[in-house]
Design an enzyme around this catalytic site. Structure first.
Site, PDB file in Angstrom:
ATOM      1  N   HIS A  22       0.821  -1.214   0.000  1.00 41.18           N
ATOM      2  CA  HIS A  22       0.000   0.000   0.000  1.00 41.18           C
ATOM      3  C   HIS A  22       0.854   1.262   0.000  1.00 41.18           C
ATOM      4  O   HIS A  22       0.471   2.283  -0.557  1.00 41.18           O
ATOM      5  CB  HIS A  22      -0.951   0.003   1.210  1.00 41.18           C
ATOM      6  CG  HIS A  22      -1.990  -1.089   1.131  1.00 41.18           C
ATOM      7  ND1 HIS A  22      -2.600  -1.639   2.229  1.00 41.18           N
ATOM      8  CD2 HIS A  22      -2.508  -1.744   0.064  1.00 41.18           C
ATOM      9  CE1 HIS A  22      -3.446  -2.588   1.845  1.00 41.18           C
ATOM     10  NE2 HIS A  22      -3.402  -2.666   0.527  1.00 41.18           N
TER      11      HIS A  22
ATOM     12  N   ASP B 267      -4.549  -7.549  -1.928  1.00 38.17           N
ATOM     13  CA  ASP B 267      -5.807  -7.207  -1.240  1.00 38.17           C
ATOM     14  C   ASP B 267      -6.899  -8.237  -1.536  1.00 38.17           C
ATOM     15  O   ASP B 267      -7.690  -8.587  -0.666  1.00 38.17           O
ATOM     16  CB  ASP B 267      -6.318  -5.824  -1.676  1.00 38.17           C
ATOM     17  CG  ASP B 267      -5.461  -4.691  -1.122  1.00 38.17           C
ATOM     18  OD1 ASP B 267      -4.479  -4.991  -0.404  1.00 38.17           O
ATOM     19  OD2 ASP B 267      -5.769  -3.524  -1.410  1.00 38.17           O
TER      20      ASP B 267
ATOM     21  N   ARG C  50      -0.406 -27.758   1.589  1.00 40.59           N
ATOM     22  CA  ARG C  50       0.353 -26.943   2.534  1.00 40.59           C
ATOM     23  C   ARG C  50      -0.109 -25.497   2.391  1.00 40.59           C
ATOM     24  O   ARG C  50       0.057 -24.896   1.336  1.00 40.59           O
ATOM     25  CB  ARG C  50       1.849 -27.065   2.226  1.00 40.59           C
ATOM     26  CG  ARG C  50       2.718 -26.046   2.915  1.00 40.59           C
ATOM     27  CD  ARG C  50       4.192 -26.243   2.524  1.00 40.59           C
ATOM     28  NE  ARG C  50       5.020 -25.169   3.000  1.00 40.59           N
ATOM     29  CZ  ARG C  50       5.645 -24.296   2.191  1.00 40.59           C
ATOM     30  NH1 ARG C  50       5.549 -24.389   0.892  1.00 40.59           N
ATOM     31  NH2 ARG C  50       6.382 -23.353   2.697  1.00 40.59           N
TER      32      ARG C  50
ATOM     33  N   HIS D 138       4.772 -17.481   6.587  1.00 37.66           N
ATOM     34  CA  HIS D 138       5.270 -17.358   5.212  1.00 37.66           C
ATOM     35  C   HIS D 138       5.340 -15.865   4.886  1.00 37.66           C
ATOM     36  O   HIS D 138       4.565 -15.338   4.098  1.00 37.66           O
ATOM     37  CB  HIS D 138       4.353 -18.121   4.248  1.00 37.66           C
ATOM     38  CG  HIS D 138       4.954 -18.424   2.898  1.00 37.66           C
ATOM     39  ND1 HIS D 138       5.009 -19.696   2.364  1.00 37.66           N
ATOM     40  CD2 HIS D 138       5.517 -17.617   1.970  1.00 37.66           C
ATOM     41  CE1 HIS D 138       5.573 -19.659   1.166  1.00 37.66           C
ATOM     42  NE2 HIS D 138       5.889 -18.400   0.905  1.00 37.66           N
TER      43      HIS D 138
ATOM     44  N   ASN E 154      12.622 -25.899  -0.556  1.00 42.48           N
ATOM     45  CA  ASN E 154      12.020 -25.347  -1.764  1.00 42.48           C
ATOM     46  C   ASN E 154      13.102 -25.313  -2.824  1.00 42.48           C
ATOM     47  O   ASN E 154      14.159 -24.702  -2.627  1.00 42.48           O
ATOM     48  CB  ASN E 154      11.498 -23.929  -1.526  1.00 42.48           C
ATOM     49  CG  ASN E 154      10.332 -23.897  -0.547  1.00 42.48           C
ATOM     50  OD1 ASN E 154       9.730 -24.930  -0.244  1.00 42.48           O
ATOM     51  ND2 ASN E 154      10.005 -22.712  -0.059  1.00 42.48           N
TER      52      ASN E 154
ATOM     53  N   GLU F 258      11.497 -20.241   4.278  1.00 43.20           N
ATOM     54  CA  GLU F 258      12.595 -19.546   3.600  1.00 43.20           C
ATOM     55  C   GLU F 258      13.190 -18.350   4.344  1.00 43.20           C
ATOM     56  O   GLU F 258      13.081 -17.204   3.868  1.00 43.20           O
ATOM     57  CB  GLU F 258      12.149 -19.090   2.210  1.00 43.20           C
ATOM     58  CG  GLU F 258      11.836 -20.222   1.266  1.00 43.20           C
ATOM     59  CD  GLU F 258      11.760 -19.768  -0.187  1.00 43.20           C
ATOM     60  OE1 GLU F 258      11.917 -18.569  -0.464  1.00 43.20           O
ATOM     61  OE2 GLU F 258      11.569 -20.631  -1.049  1.00 43.20           O
TER      62      GLU F 258
ATOM     63  N   GLU G   7       8.310 -27.119  -2.094  1.00 42.70           N
ATOM     64  CA  GLU G   7       7.955 -26.329  -3.282  1.00 42.70           C
ATOM     65  C   GLU G   7       8.884 -26.688  -4.426  1.00 42.70           C
ATOM     66  O   GLU G   7      10.095 -26.777  -4.252  1.00 42.70           O
ATOM     67  CB  GLU G   7       8.113 -24.826  -3.027  1.00 42.70           C
ATOM     68  CG  GLU G   7       7.119 -24.230  -2.083  1.00 42.70           C
ATOM     69  CD  GLU G   7       7.368 -22.738  -1.856  1.00 42.70           C
ATOM     70  OE1 GLU G   7       7.988 -22.074  -2.716  1.00 42.70           O
ATOM     71  OE2 GLU G   7       6.946 -22.242  -0.797  1.00 42.70           O
TER      72      GLU G   7
END
Ligand code: PNW
Length: 504
Positions: free
Chosen positions: A61, A74, A99, A144, A327, A189, A394
């Site tokens: 934003h 959003d 997941r 995350h 990942n 990560e 991932e």
């Protein structure tokens, strides 16, 4: 095809049962295949009910210029409202697990454990129940990348107090979802959050704290992970019986030529080892400690920029990973920075990285396709950490907005083949694999310009309609047969970019 035949002949010659299994490209029994997403990338509903603001809300934003298309999350995929449709799609594809991640400020609007949002928590209870009712295992990522903005205002991951705040948040989720959730990810990560969020503007909070931010953030991430693990062990493990791990982004780091074996190892230690070595052995890798101390000194710092763990912390941290989440998307060739011979230190690792010009690239500028690097990395993980239980959380490919995503199918085929060889021929203890991602979604600083989904989302339409891509149909077949399927031949090639696998 030719390569396939040669492999068959070689295997027939060696003639081991294991090798023939590899050629069949079947998944071992009990192997778990799933898919995933992250809260900020799919949920939308950024300000419904009493949800608090998180760093990504604030970042997009206030700095839309940082996002490639000026967009934000959003609305994203609207999964907050459409989760039942998502679960139905996951089920119809045939995945074993899903997941998803929890938005911290949706559950704790003030950022802290004093106020729990009933609506927020209910959403995750509903999603979990829907998955369980459909026979899909829920795997939950606690974090995350979207911590509460109020916590960022106090330094976020650079403030050690976040450790206890994180533990308090985790406890609420173990309590609320732990009867159904048996596999938890603490943090997704750290490398990305810390490197891209505290030493660059690529990820929120986008603070450039040169030299210092990344390691300080990483230090607190390790502590938060470990303390959460210990808390689960003490308060929940007996009655809930789940497992907890961290998820690290691990690329394949290959020596540029045979004289750079050490350089490739150093690259691995600075990436995977940074987090994994403490969790498996109680402290940072030696090479990191030596190199960061050396470079810090050359820069005039009175002490190493890599923080140290006290003996007490080492004991807390050591042995806090039930499985290693990885990942994996891409690879690099590694070599030593020649400037160092002149006494010039350009980086802590002292390395440079490159790719081979023959490697195709996805729409994400960093995602070069080199399937062999996947197997190379898995064997390295096997050797470094005593063949730990490993879950590839991932793996996936970003492409154009195209339903006939042959390049994505090709990517999955080649990468999975390398994984199966690593598992079945080389004994790597990989037990699960997750497709990134079930849906096209908000790809962080790339906005909606890079699509990773096996299902297309119409972002320009308020309904955010989902349409399956060809790769979803391919996955459906793979999942029903538990075996890799050949890659379909494109009827018309709508993709004009060069260097894609099927064009070679
Ligand atoms: C992951 N790399 O990030 C994230 O966990 C996802 O949220 C994201 O959508 C996905 O990968 C695709 O970008 C990564 O440079 C970012 O190798 C960079 C790398 C790997 C993963």
């Amino acid at each position: 095809m030719k390569r396939y035949l040669i492999a068959t002949i070689i295997c027939a010659t060696i003639s081991t049962v294991c090798c023939c299994d590899v050629v069949k490209l079947t998944f071992p029994s009990g192997f778990s295949l799933g898919t995933g997403s992250a809260a900020y990338q799919v949920e939308g509903a950024w300000n419904v009910s009493d949800k608090g603001e998180n760093v990504w809300d604030y970042y997009v934003h206030n700095h839309p210029e940082i996002i490639a298309d000026g967009s934000n999350g959003d609305v994203a995929c609207n999964s907050y409202y459409k989760y039942k449709e998502d679960v139905a799609l996951i089920k119809s594809t045939g995945f074993d697990f899903y997941r998803f991640s929890v938005s911290w400020s949706r559950v704790l609007p003030t950022g802290f454990a004093n106020v729990i949002s009933e609506d927020g928590l209910q959403y995750y209870k509903n999603l979990t129940a829907e998955l369980v009712a459909n026979g899909i295992e829920p795997i939950v990522t606690l974090y995350h990348w979207d911590h509460p903005q109020v916590i960022e205002e106090m330094g976020g991951w650079t403030n050690e107090l976040i450790v206890d705040w994180f533990v308090a948040y985790a406890r609420i989720l173990f309590e609320a979802l732990g009867d159904s959730v048996k596999r938890w990810v603490t943090i997704n990560e750290p490398d990305s959050i810390c490197g891209d969020g505290y030493e660059s503007t690529r990820l929120a909070p986008g603070k450039i704290i040169t030299d210092i931010g990344k390691y300080l953030c990483g230090h607190n991430v390790i502590k938060a992970h470990a303390k959460t693990y210990r808390m689960y062990e003490e308060e929940f493990r007996d009655r809930q019986g789940g497992v907890i791990g961290i998820v690290l982004p691990v690329s394949g780091y290959l020596p540029y030529n045979s004289s750079y074996e050490d350089a490739a190892d150093t690259a691995f230690q600075f990436n995977c080892g940074w987090m994994a070595h403490p969790l498996y052995f109680g402290d940072y890798p030696e090479i990191m400690k030596t190199r960061v101390a050396l470079v810090s000194e050359s820069q005039g710092y009175p002490r190493s920029r890599l923080p140290e763990f006290s003996d007490e912390w080492k004991a807390i941290i050591n042995g806090t990973n039930d499985y290693l989440g990885i990942n994996h998307y891409t690879s690099r060739f590694v070599y030593n920075d020649p400037d160092e011979e002149l006494g010039i230190y350009n980086s802590d690792s002292g390395l440079l990285m490159t790719v081979d010009s023959s490697w195709p690239v996805a729409t994400s500028s960093w995602l070069y396709v080199y399937p062999e690097g996947f197997g190379y990395m898995l064997r390295k993980v096997r050797d470094e950490y005593n063949n730990p239980s490993t879950w590839v959380m991932e793996n996936g490919y970003s492409g154009a907005d195209n339903l006939e995503d042959y390049d994505r199918i090709n990517y999955f085929y080649e990468y999975l083949k390398e994984m199966l060889i690593a598992v079945k021929r080389d004994g790597c203890n990989v037990e699960g694999y997750g497709v990134w991602s079930i849906l096209d979604n908000f790809e962080w600083a790339d906005g909606y310009t890079n699509r990773f989904g096996i299902i297309r989302v119409e972002f320009d339409d308020a309904d955010t309609n989902r349409t399956t891509k060809l790769s979803q149909a391919w996955w459906k077949k793979v999942l029903s047969k538990r075996k890799l399927q050949s890659v379909p031949t494109p009827t018309t090639n709508t993709n004009t970019r060069t260097g894609l696998p099927w064009q070679k």
